[in-house]
Design a protein around this motif. Structure first.
Motif, PDB file in Angstrom:
ATOM      1  N   GLY A 158     -13.623   2.562   5.835  1.00 48.35           N
ATOM      2  CA  GLY A 158     -13.528   3.835   5.135  1.00 48.35           C
ATOM      3  C   GLY A 158     -12.601   4.836   5.789  1.00 48.35           C
ATOM      4  N   HIS A 159     -11.876   4.420   6.826  1.00 49.74           N
ATOM      5  CA  HIS A 159     -10.974   5.354   7.498  1.00 49.74           C
ATOM      6  C   HIS A 159      -9.998   5.927   6.463  1.00 49.74           C
ATOM      7  CE1 HIS A 159      -7.714   6.753  10.144  1.00 49.74           C
ATOM      8  NE2 HIS A 159      -8.675   6.911  11.025  1.00 49.74           N
ATOM      9  N   PRO A 160      -9.947   7.253   6.305  1.00 50.27           N
ATOM     10  CA  PRO A 160      -9.199   7.821   5.172  1.00 50.27           C
ATOM     11  C   PRO A 160      -7.715   7.525   5.196  1.00 50.27           C
ATOM     12  CG  PRO A 160      -9.999   9.555   6.659  1.00 50.27           C
ATOM     13  CD  PRO A 160     -10.671   8.287   7.064  1.00 50.27           C
ATOM     14  N   TYR A 161      -7.075   7.583   6.377  1.00 52.83           N
ATOM     15  CA  TYR A 161      -5.642   7.339   6.413  1.00 52.83           C
ATOM     16  C   TYR A 161      -5.316   5.858   6.244  1.00 52.83           C
ATOM     17  CZ  TYR A 161      -5.171  12.213   7.609  1.00 52.83           C
ATOM     18  OH  TYR A 161      -5.230  13.576   7.563  1.00 52.83           O
ATOM     19  N   GLY A 162      -6.228   5.005   6.660  1.00 55.91           N
ATOM     20  CA  GLY A 162      -6.053   3.587   6.382  1.00 55.91           C
ATOM     21  C   GLY A 162      -6.140   3.303   4.890  1.00 55.91           C
ATOM     22  N   GLU A 163      -7.113   3.915   4.215  1.00 52.70           N
ATOM     23  CA  GLU A 163      -7.264   3.705   2.777  1.00 52.70           C
ATOM     24  C   GLU A 163      -6.081   4.283   2.005  1.00 52.70           C
ATOM     25  OE1 GLU A 163     -11.069   5.145   1.530  1.00 52.70           O
ATOM     26  OE2 GLU A 163     -12.055   3.276   2.132  1.00 52.70           O
ATOM     27  N   ALA A 164      -5.632   5.473   2.401  1.00 52.98           N
ATOM     28  CA  ALA A 164      -4.472   6.064   1.734  1.00 52.98           C
ATOM     29  C   ALA A 164      -3.245   5.187   1.916  1.00 52.98           C
ATOM     30  CB  ALA A 164      -4.207   7.468   2.283  1.00 52.98           C
ATOM     31  N   GLY A 165      -3.102   4.612   3.107  1.00 52.65           N
ATOM     32  CA  GLY A 165      -1.970   3.737   3.356  1.00 52.65           C
ATOM     33  C   GLY A 165      -1.984   2.513   2.468  1.00 52.65           C
ATOM     34  N   LEU A 166      -3.157   1.901   2.298  1.00 57.15           N
ATOM     35  CA  LEU A 166      -3.234   0.726   1.430  1.00 57.15           C
ATOM     36  C   LEU A 166      -2.977   1.090  -0.026  1.00 57.15           C
ATOM     37  CD1 LEU A 166      -6.210  -1.372   2.858  1.00 57.15           C
ATOM     38  CD2 LEU A 166      -3.753  -1.715   3.173  1.00 57.15           C
ATOM     39  N   ALA A 167      -3.400   2.284  -0.442  1.00 46.16           N
ATOM     40  CA  ALA A 167      -3.085   2.730  -1.805  1.00 46.16           C
ATOM     41  C   ALA A 167      -1.575   2.856  -1.980  1.00 46.16           C
ATOM     42  CB  ALA A 167      -3.775   4.061  -2.083  1.00 46.16           C
ATOM     43  N   ARG A 168      -0.907   3.402  -0.964  1.00 42.84           N
ATOM     44  CA  ARG A 168       0.553   3.531  -0.997  1.00 42.84           C
ATOM     45  C   ARG A 168       1.210   2.148  -1.104  1.00 42.84           C
ATOM     46  NH1 ARG A 168       0.966   6.216   3.959  1.00 42.84           N
ATOM     47  NH2 ARG A 168      -0.509   7.791   3.246  1.00 42.84           N
ATOM     48  N   VAL A 169       0.681   1.200  -0.331  1.00 40.89           N
ATOM     49  CA  VAL A 169       1.229  -0.155  -0.350  1.00 40.89           C
ATOM     50  C   VAL A 169       1.068  -0.771  -1.740  1.00 40.89           C
ATOM     51  CG1 VAL A 169       0.848  -2.501   0.510  1.00 40.89           C
ATOM     52  CG2 VAL A 169       0.977  -0.585   2.119  1.00 40.89           C
ATOM     53  N   SER A 170      -0.111  -0.628  -2.328  1.00 38.68           N
ATOM     54  CA  SER A 170      -0.333  -1.178  -3.673  1.00 38.68           C
ATOM     55  C   SER A 170       0.619  -0.557  -4.681  1.00 38.68           C
ATOM     56  CB  SER A 170      -1.789  -0.938  -4.100  1.00 38.68           C
ATOM     57  OG  SER A 170      -2.677  -1.701  -3.320  1.00 38.68           O
ATOM     58  N   ALA A 171       0.827   0.743  -4.570  1.00 40.81           N
ATOM     59  CA  ALA A 171       1.746   1.414  -5.493  1.00 40.81           C
ATOM     60  C   ALA A 171       3.168   0.883  -5.335  1.00 40.81           C
ATOM     61  CB  ALA A 171       1.709   2.921  -5.252  1.00 40.81           C
ATOM     62  N   SER A 172       3.582   0.638  -4.094  1.00 49.80           N
ATOM     63  CA  SER A 172       4.953   0.160  -3.859  1.00 49.80           C
ATOM     64  C   SER A 172       5.164  -1.232  -4.441  1.00 49.80           C
ATOM     65  CB  SER A 172       5.247   0.148  -2.353  1.00 49.80           C
ATOM     66  OG  SER A 172       4.587  -0.922  -1.694  1.00 49.80           O
ATOM     67  N   ARG A 173       4.076  -1.990  -4.616  1.00 48.27           N
ATOM     68  CA  ARG A 173       4.167  -3.334  -5.177  1.00 48.27           C
ATOM     69  C   ARG A 173       3.948  -3.349  -6.687  1.00 48.27           C
ATOM     70  NH1 ARG A 173       0.761  -5.879  -0.106  1.00 48.27           N
ATOM     71  NH2 ARG A 173       2.562  -6.087   1.312  1.00 48.27           N
ATOM     72  N   GLY A 174       3.878  -2.169  -7.275  1.00 52.42           N
ATOM     73  CA  GLY A 174       3.787  -2.070  -8.724  1.00 52.42           C
ATOM     74  C   GLY A 174       2.390  -2.077  -9.286  1.00 52.42           C
ATOM     75  N   ASP A 175       1.359  -2.121  -8.436  1.00 46.74           N
ATOM     76  CA  ASP A 175      -0.019  -2.141  -8.934  1.00 46.74           C
ATOM     77  C   ASP A 175      -0.551  -0.707  -8.992  1.00 46.74           C
ATOM     78  OD1 ASP A 175      -2.577  -2.779  -9.698  1.00 46.74           O
ATOM     79  OD2 ASP A 175      -2.790  -4.429  -8.273  1.00 46.74           O
ATOM     80  N   THR A 176      -0.066   0.039  -9.954  1.00 43.39           N
ATOM     81  CA  THR A 176      -0.401   1.454 -10.066  1.00 43.39           C
ATOM     82  C   THR A 176      -1.881   1.661 -10.334  1.00 43.39           C
ATOM     83  OG1 THR A 176       1.823   1.947 -10.863  1.00 43.39           O
ATOM     84  CG2 THR A 176       0.112   3.585 -11.309  1.00 43.39           C
ATOM     85  N   ALA A 177      -2.468   0.848 -11.212  1.00 46.01           N
ATOM     86  CA  ALA A 177      -3.878   1.023 -11.556  1.00 46.01           C
ATOM     87  C   ALA A 177      -4.767   0.837 -10.329  1.00 46.01           C
ATOM     88  CB  ALA A 177      -4.270   0.038 -12.654  1.00 46.01           C
ATOM     89  N   LYS A 178      -4.482  -0.181  -9.534  1.00 44.46           N
ATOM     90  CA  LYS A 178      -5.268  -0.403  -8.323  1.00 44.46           C
ATOM     91  C   LYS A 178      -5.108   0.753  -7.358  1.00 44.46           C
ATOM     92  CE  LYS A 178      -5.838  -3.615  -4.451  1.00 44.46           C
ATOM     93  NZ  LYS A 178      -5.351  -4.886  -3.833  1.00 44.46           N
TER      94      LYS A 178
END
Length: 425
Positions: free
Chosen positions: A242-262
């Motif tokens: 649940g580390h917030p900056y870790g979670e935000a980072g993974l959201a950024r990674v998903s967005a960069s790979r085109g998975d906007t919904a995730k």
């Protein structure tokens, strides 16, 4: 590891030290507020620390030290929950500590510095840091307070000296993280990564390890190394689920790979627990429109509250207002913050707000001030390039290209705009 920052790398390191640069061999703040590098505990850890500190004051109410410890826990709780009333509680605890021990109360003085810095009263934070370091020149906490204040005041040489002293006294996670910020800010990302890895290796708590891994992720992300960034973000979450900056980072990674919904789902879950302007604004930039209505409403509410009450301005919030709200309000907010803080992050945000409000001739000066340390920051380069292009300056396109070369995914909103600005008209 004494004089670590000036001890590695032979002649090049010596030259760097003579030039006043840390050698190791750098918030956002995380755009970065980052501002000053602080370990980002998960909310549960902050809750536990606060409960433990309160219990100790009940058991030992006449001990000055336990009240100073409570103040630190309240400051951490304020940072995690965005509840500014916790800073008032910290103040109250520090007054109790000082009433019990008025003289030579080092913990209370450093606590006062923490509170001042948390309120963006950085000149006061610097004064408390100086007072603490004079009181106890061989104790580390005062140098941490001093370094954080000097960074935000834009006095990078003084901040560097405080970080060096912190490393001399206590070469551990807090010192290495601050050294990494200085190195990154001065355009030395490879050395910053070395410092952050040492922060990981020397971490004494899971929170320290998670913070350093998340910062390594941010550093990799800033260079466009998406896979490496993902590995570090996952290591941060392994250390602290649940580390917030870790979670935000993974959201950024998903967005960069085109998975906007995730990515949007990850942001929604994160901002439900930790509604930091950075996370909310990243969701808005990614989603747009009705998909991020709740995040937009949360940011707008924070802006209204800030304008009504005054106080510290998170540059992420001002950038959101500049791009998605009233740019004149963003200028108002950042002019107020500029009176408190003169960091390159504040200079960048003020410059961009001025640009969005149509004041490009003034904006370019702040954009150039943001570049004065040599930080390879894609958002800074983009802002500067867009402002210079608006003024018809020849270097504008070069800075836009440099932003995209550094990190093609630096913003789901602005990276496409940068590409559009580079197209022949």
């Amino acid at each position: 590891m004494r004089r670590l920052l000036c001890a590695v790398g032979g002649a090049a390191a010596v030259a760097g030290c003579l030039a006043g640069l840390l050698s190791l061999g750098p918030r956002h703040e995380t755009h970065p507020g980052a501002a000053a590098p602080q370990a980002a505990a998960a909310p549960g850890a902050a809750d536990l620390a606060l409960a433990t500190a309160r219990e100790r004051t009940e058991r030992y109410p006449r001990e000055a030290a336990v009240w100073s410890d409570l103040a630190r826990a309240e400051v951490e709780q304020a940072r995690v929950t965005l509840d500014a009333s916790r800073l008032d509680a910290a103040d109250k605890a520090l007054r109790t500590s000082l009433a019990l021990r008025e003289k030579d109360n080092y913990a209370a003085v450093t606590g006062q510095g923490l509170v001042a810095n948390a309120r963006h009263e950085f000149a006061e934070g610097r004064d408390f840091g100086l007072r603490a370091t004079r009181m106890a020149p061989d104790r580390a906490d005062g140098y941490a307070v001093l370094a954080d204040a000097q960074i935000q005041l834009g006095d990078y040489p003084a901040a560097r000296a405080a970080v060096q002293r912190l490393l001399d006294i206590a070469p551990a996670g807090a010192a290495y993280s601050r050294a990494a910020y200085d190195l990154e800010t001065n355009g030395r990302p490879a050395d910053a990564a070395i410092a952050l890895q040492r922060a990981v290796d020397s971490a004494s708590t899971a929170d320290e390890r998670a913070f350093a891994e998340a910062r390594l992720g941010d550093l990799a992300w800033s260079r466009g190394a998406v896979d490496r960034a993902e590995r570090h973000y996952r290591l941060a979450l392994d250390a602290v689920p649940g580390h917030p900056y870790g979670e935000a980072g993974l959201a950024r990674v998903s967005a960069s790979r085109g998975d906007t919904a995730k990515a949007l789902g990850m942001y929604r879950e994160l901002t439900g627990r930790t509604p930091l302007p950075q996370f909310l604004a990243e969701a808005v930039e990614l989603g747009g429109g009705a998909r991020v209505r709740s995040e937009t409403a949360a940011l707008d509410a924070q802006v209204r509250l800030l304008r009504a009450s005054g106080g510290a301005v998170d540059p992420h919030l001002a950038l959101y207002v500049a791009d998605h709200g009233d740019p004149d309000v963003a200028v108002e907010l950042m002019r107020g913050e500029w009176k408190r803080a003169r960091s390159v992050i504040v200079a960048d945000a003020l410059g961009w707000a001025l640009h969005r409000a149509g004041h490009d001739s003034e904006a370019v000066g702040y954009a150039r001030r943001a570049a004065r340390t040599g930080w390879d920051n894609a958002l800074f380069r983009y802002h500067r390039g867009a402002i210079e292009r608006a003024l018809g300056l020849p270097e504008g396109p070069r800075h836009l290209r440099e932003a995209l070369a550094l990190n093609p995914h630096f913003s789901p909103y602005h990276a496409p705009l940068a590409r559009r600005l580079l197209k022949p008209t």
